[in-house]
Design an enzyme around this catalytic site. Structure first.
Site, short mmCIF file in Angstrom:
data_model
loop_
_atom_site.label_atom_id
_atom_site.label_comp_id
_atom_site.label_asym_id
_atom_site.label_seq_id
_atom_site.Cartn_x
_atom_site.Cartn_y
_atom_site.Cartn_z
N SER A 1 0.85 -1.19 0.00
CA SER A 1 0.00 0.00 0.00
C SER A 1 0.89 1.24 0.00
O SER A 1 2.11 1.14 0.03
CB SER A 1 -0.90 0.01 1.24
OG SER A 1 -0.10 0.30 2.38
N LYS A 2 0.23 2.37 -0.01
CA LYS A 2 0.91 3.68 -0.02
C LYS A 2 2.02 3.76 1.02
O LYS A 2 3.04 4.41 0.79
CB LYS A 2 -0.12 4.78 0.30
CG LYS A 2 -0.80 5.31 -0.93
CD LYS A 2 -0.13 6.60 -1.39
CE LYS A 2 -0.07 6.80 -2.88
NZ LYS A 2 1.02 6.17 -3.57
#
Ligand code: GLU
Length: 495
Positions: free
Chosen positions: A259-260
């Site tokens: 994820s980010k």
């Protein structure tokens, strides 16, 4: 069962609810490579049935990312094809017709249960500890005439698929996971059309995959749990079930879903960070697939000829930015100076405003490429490495360290004066790195100054720093007049 003799047709079906991320990109690459390796057809379909989250802008971003990765599609947006249209919002009539057919054949039925009713049924199932807490089939056996009356009276309804009585377990023969068995009792009569007249994902996808003749569905294993429902739809439609291949998740180094938090995740970001599309595709292809367990450089054409599902691992893959960097550097190192000049250096320099297309001779550009290429890890490095060459005697920035260590030392003004005379004496006709190095080489002995100090001073004077590419090449590239002007300016800082 699937018919493995049919020509391969695969699809990548992103939902344009955001940018194309690493996971989707890897799914696209596997589908593309599988099609190419089997002389099959690679289809791009835009699954935009979620109108609240899908945007045209995201579709364009996805198409751009696909093009940047060099994943050409044989059918889909822009290129068309005989099974179009290739966006789900343009295929509503087909979903309606398919649903109507199932309804007419008694394989689907209208359900009028309100959300409150469904919630109450679920609570009741929980209370009596019924392991099945899904839809309780209240409307499955409604009298068709009564159903018609309620519809005509304007009562909202959804359409549900009728899971056949006694269907038994649903076994998915997954090319990656092997046989996966789902208990048919767990499959409720799920909704295929909502009351607002839109199809559900599990229905639209199967209608499309069946209509488009998809032979292999290669997608993320977050969809594995949808697959038994989709099999029900294939069976109801009387369509052959494709081969499924559910590929593993991509995790960050900490073992959590990528994820980010782990840094760049969208294809766009990697493009902007300066990765080569070939290197990026090579790296992603290795997330869950490998030709032999050890080879790390798999050029696109090799990927396109050797990819096979039996070498796809069912274990989660870990995204390793250092390995991506390494592969990127390998691709750069193996490029010719010509290729580097045209594909990377000139576009980067034009983009950075350091030159215009058509400026400089081919020879000059290739000489520059020969020193820039080995120093480039990311494309974004190019402009920085070249900036000293594109500076002028007036605009060049002198780093403090270059001034203090290279120039502001006793005797360096004399060294620079001698360097200027030596360069002056190099004939214009043989102004090249070799002649320049030859002219400067004699200075330490001639001046009786340590070689290191002489070259540090000249480097500081011409480059403004102490770590630039080979000095002779830089001097050749900036040209005699500019090199002399730089030295003249630096003499003002020398002792
Ligand atoms: N639109 C779905 C997604 O983006 C596609 C799933 C599938 O390949 O069936 O997850």
């Amino acid at each position: 069962m699937s018919d493995s003799t049919k020509p391969v047709r695969v699809r990548f079906a992103p939902s344009p609810t955001g940018k194309l991320h690493v996971g989707g990109a890897r799914t696209a690459i596997f589908n593309w490579a599988f099609a190419r390796a089997n002389n099959g057809t690679f289809i791009l379909r835009i699954d935009d049935t979620d109108p609240t989250r899908s945007t045209d802008e995201n579709t364009q971003i996805i198409l751009r990312a696909m093009r940047w990765m060099g994943l050409d599609w044989d059918e889909g947006p822009d290129v068309g094809g005989e099974f179009g249209p290739y966006a789900q919002t343009e295929r509503l009539d087909m979903y309606k017709a398919a649903a109507q057919r199932l309804w007419d054949e008694g394989k689907a039925y209208p359900c009028f249960c309100t959300p409150e009713q469904l919630a109450a049924d679920r609570e009741a199932a929980k209370a009596r500890k019924d392991p099945f807490q899904g839809y309780q089939r209240r409307c499955r056996d409604l009298d068709p005439d009564e159903a018609r009356r309620r519809i005509d009276a304007g009562e909202p309804y959804v359409l549900r698929i009728k899971v056949p009585d006694g269907r038994g377990d649903v076994v998915i023969h997954d090319a990656v996971h092997g046989d996966v068995t789902f208990d048919a009792k767990e499959l409720d009569d799920f909704v295929i059309f909502r009351s607002d007249g839109t199809p559900t994902y599990n229905f639209a996808t199967v209608v499309d995959d069946a209509a488009m003749g998809i032979t292999h569905v290669i997608r993320g294993d977050d969809h594995l749990s949808n697959t038994p429902r989709q099999v029900m739809v294939y069976e109801a439609l009387g369509a052959p079930v494709p081969v499924f291949a559910h590929i593993s998740m991509i995790l960050g180094a900490d073992g959590k879903k990528l994820s980010k938090r782990h840094g760049a995740t969208s294809v766009e970001e990697f493009r902007d960070e300066g990765y080569l599309p070939d290197a990026f595709v090579n790296y992603l292809a290795l997330l869950g697939w490998s030709p032999d367990g050890e080879t790390t450089i798999v050029p696109r054409d090799v990927l396109a000829s050797t990819f096979s599902l039996d070498r796809v691992s069912k274990n989660p893959a870990t995204f390793d930015p250092a390995k991506l960097d390494w592969i990127n550097a390998e691709y750069l190192a193996n490029m010719s100076d010509d290729e580097f000049t045209d594909k990377i250096m000139v576009p980067e320099l034009v983009e950075a405003g350091l030159m215009d297309e058509g400026d400089h001779t081919r020879e000059w550009l290739c000489t520059l490429a020969s020193v820039v290429r080995p120093r480039t890890k990311h494309l974004g490095d190019v402009a920085g490495i070249c900036s000293i060459v594109f500076a002028t005697a007036e605009s060049l920035t002198y780093e403090d360290k270059a001034v203090s260590k290279g120039l502001a030392k006793e005797g360096m003004a004399d060294v620079l004066a001698a360097a200027a005379s030596a360069l002056e004496a190099v004939p214009d006709g043989s102004w090249n790195a070799e002649a320049i190095d030859g002219a400067l080489e004699v200075l330490p002995e001639q001046l009786d100054v340590k070689k290191r100090l002489v070259f540090q001073a000249i480097r500081a004077a011409v480059c403004g720093n102490l770590v630039s590419p080979p000095l002779g090449v830089v001097i050749e590239l900036v040209g005699k007049a500019d090199a002399l002007a730089r030295i003249k300016r630096a003499r003002g800082m020398a002792l």
